[in-house]
Enzyme design. Structure first.
Site, PDB file in Angstrom:
ATOM      1  N   ARG A 181       3.499  -8.902 -11.486  1.00 48.98           N
ATOM      2  CA  ARG A 181       4.743  -9.581 -11.111  1.00 48.98           C
ATOM      3  C   ARG A 181       5.529 -10.048 -12.330  1.00 48.98           C
ATOM      4  O   ARG A 181       6.153 -11.102 -12.328  1.00 48.98           O
ATOM      5  CB  ARG A 181       4.470 -10.771 -10.180  1.00 48.98           C
ATOM      6  CG  ARG A 181       3.801 -10.401  -8.870  1.00 48.98           C
ATOM      7  CD  ARG A 181       4.705  -9.509  -8.002  1.00 48.98           C
ATOM      8  NE  ARG A 181       4.024  -9.192  -6.741  1.00 48.98           N
ATOM      9  CZ  ARG A 181       3.273  -8.113  -6.543  1.00 48.98           C
ATOM     10  NH1 ARG A 181       3.111  -7.239  -7.533  1.00 48.98           N
ATOM     11  NH2 ARG A 181       2.695  -7.885  -5.386  1.00 48.98           N
ATOM     12  N   SER A 230       7.242 -13.973  -0.408  1.00 52.69           N
ATOM     13  CA  SER A 230       6.082 -14.678  -0.964  1.00 52.69           C
ATOM     14  C   SER A 230       6.541 -15.773  -1.920  1.00 52.69           C
ATOM     15  O   SER A 230       7.285 -15.508  -2.867  1.00 52.69           O
ATOM     16  CB  SER A 230       5.169 -13.701  -1.704  1.00 52.69           C
ATOM     17  OG  SER A 230       4.621 -12.752  -0.808  1.00 52.69           O
ATOM     18  N   GLU A 300       6.529 -17.360  -7.341  1.00 56.17           N
ATOM     19  CA  GLU A 300       7.082 -16.004  -7.315  1.00 56.17           C
ATOM     20  C   GLU A 300       8.570 -16.054  -6.973  1.00 56.17           C
ATOM     21  O   GLU A 300       9.342 -15.211  -7.415  1.00 56.17           O
ATOM     22  CB  GLU A 300       6.335 -15.127  -6.306  1.00 56.17           C
ATOM     23  CG  GLU A 300       6.749 -13.669  -6.353  1.00 56.17           C
ATOM     24  CD  GLU A 300       5.794 -12.746  -5.631  1.00 56.17           C
ATOM     25  OE1 GLU A 300       6.272 -11.738  -5.079  1.00 56.17           O
ATOM     26  OE2 GLU A 300       4.578 -13.012  -5.627  1.00 56.17           O
TER      27      GLU A 300
END
Length: 328
Positions: A181, A230, A300
């Site tokens: 990520r 998320s 995130e």
């Protein structure tokens, strides 16, 4: 005259041939899927890459620049965003085309779901995971978006970008510096497009995987809510939702901000939550998870902009500002 109006007037004087749109004091709650956030001093939507280069060359170096996508994993704070926010248009940056037997080229405003569909049409496997990511290619490139066991870095060949001076750059997969990520590519670069590659596959098998992705998303995620996907990255060796659930945070609320009962790593705006409510909830969850298991969750969701005076959110063992320039 507001700061946004003054910035608009200054740039208009510098941009004689600019063909895009410039909006002063632009309401960012209309951009984000959370439907929260204060105004941007100036929202710029260049018509194409040439227009973007012209814009970047005209913006003084002391003026901050942010890039946003379709706003699906973006939280804009209630105090708004100083400087220039750039949003690339679907018309100028949203194309996707086949450029070889196993390659596709897509603009960064292209929705991830459209990239998956183009891969299906081309008979290219390994793009099915994009079918379930409600973002755009630009955000996927910046944060190495992934799902269903596949990540963006597995598909990227090269990335095209413009620097703050308007000059063009081409980055290889290695130069993107991908990790979970995350990309370590220079945050001053604005991605405009990329070339992707995947192996040939049977269209019926590809479609079946896309259907599985869609079914999973619709049955376990609150896709009809005002959400940002998320909220936290998965910690090593476990899942964020499991740690949130074990800490008793499923359904936890601050004002109208809630950790979803359906999927507790999804934060939702159940009514009229502010960005302050949402970020306070997120930091409360981080603290409770850490107290319960010793795990420090990482955001995130991309959080940008300024707090309203007197309504700052104290981060729990972390930094206030997300360093990423680009949200999905």
């Amino acid at each position: 005259m507001t700061g946004g109006d003054a910035l608009l007037a200054d740039l208009q004087a510098r941009l004689g041939d600019f063909r895009g749109r410039l909006t002063a004091n632009a309401p960012m709650e209309k951009v984000t899927w959370f439907r929260v956030g204060g105004p941007a001093d100036l929202l710029a939507m260049p018509a194409d890459e040439e227009d973007l280069a012209l814009l970047l060359a005209a913006i003084p170096v002391d003026i901050p620049v942010r890039v946003v996508g379709i706003g699906s994993n973006l939280m804009v704070r209630d105090g708004g965003i100083p400087g220039v926010v750039i949003r690339l248009s679907a018309k100028g940056f949203g194309s996707v085309e086949r450029v070889g037997e196993t390659r596709l080229r897509a603009g960064t405003a292209c929705p991830d779901k459209r990239l998956a569909a183009a891969a299906l049409d081309a008979g290219l496997a390994g793009f099915h995971f994009y079918h379930g990511i409600p973002g755009s290619v630009g955000g996927a490139l910046r944060m190495n978006a992934g799902a269903n066991g596949v990540e963006t870095r597995e598909r990227v060949v090269e990335v095209h970008a413009l620097g703050r001076d308007g000059r063009r750059h081409v980055l290889t997969n290695e130069e993107m510096g991908y990790a979970y990520r995350h990309s370590s590519a220079d945050t001053d670069l604005i991605f405009t497009g990329a070339v992707f590659e995947g192996p040939s596959g049977d269209p019926s098998d590809i479609q079946a995987k896309m259907d599985e992705v869609q079914h999973h998303r619709e049955t376990v995620q609150p896709v009809k809510e005002k959400t940002g996907g998320s909220t936290f990255k998965n910690p090593e060796g476990t899942s964020a939702w499991k740690e949130i659930d074990k800490a008793g945070c499923r359904g936890l609320m601050v004002g109208d901000a809630q950790m979803s009962e359906m999927h507790c790593n999804f934060m939702i705006n159940t009514g009229t939550a502010s960005a302050h409510d949402l970020e306070t909830l997120g930091e409360t969850v981080r603290r409770r998870v850490h107290e319960n298991s010793g795990i420090l969750l990482e955001w995130e969701i991309k959080r940008i902009g300024e707090f309203e005076p007197g309504r700052e959110v104290e981060p729990f063992l972390g930094t206030v500002d997300d360093p990423s320039v680009e949200g999905r």
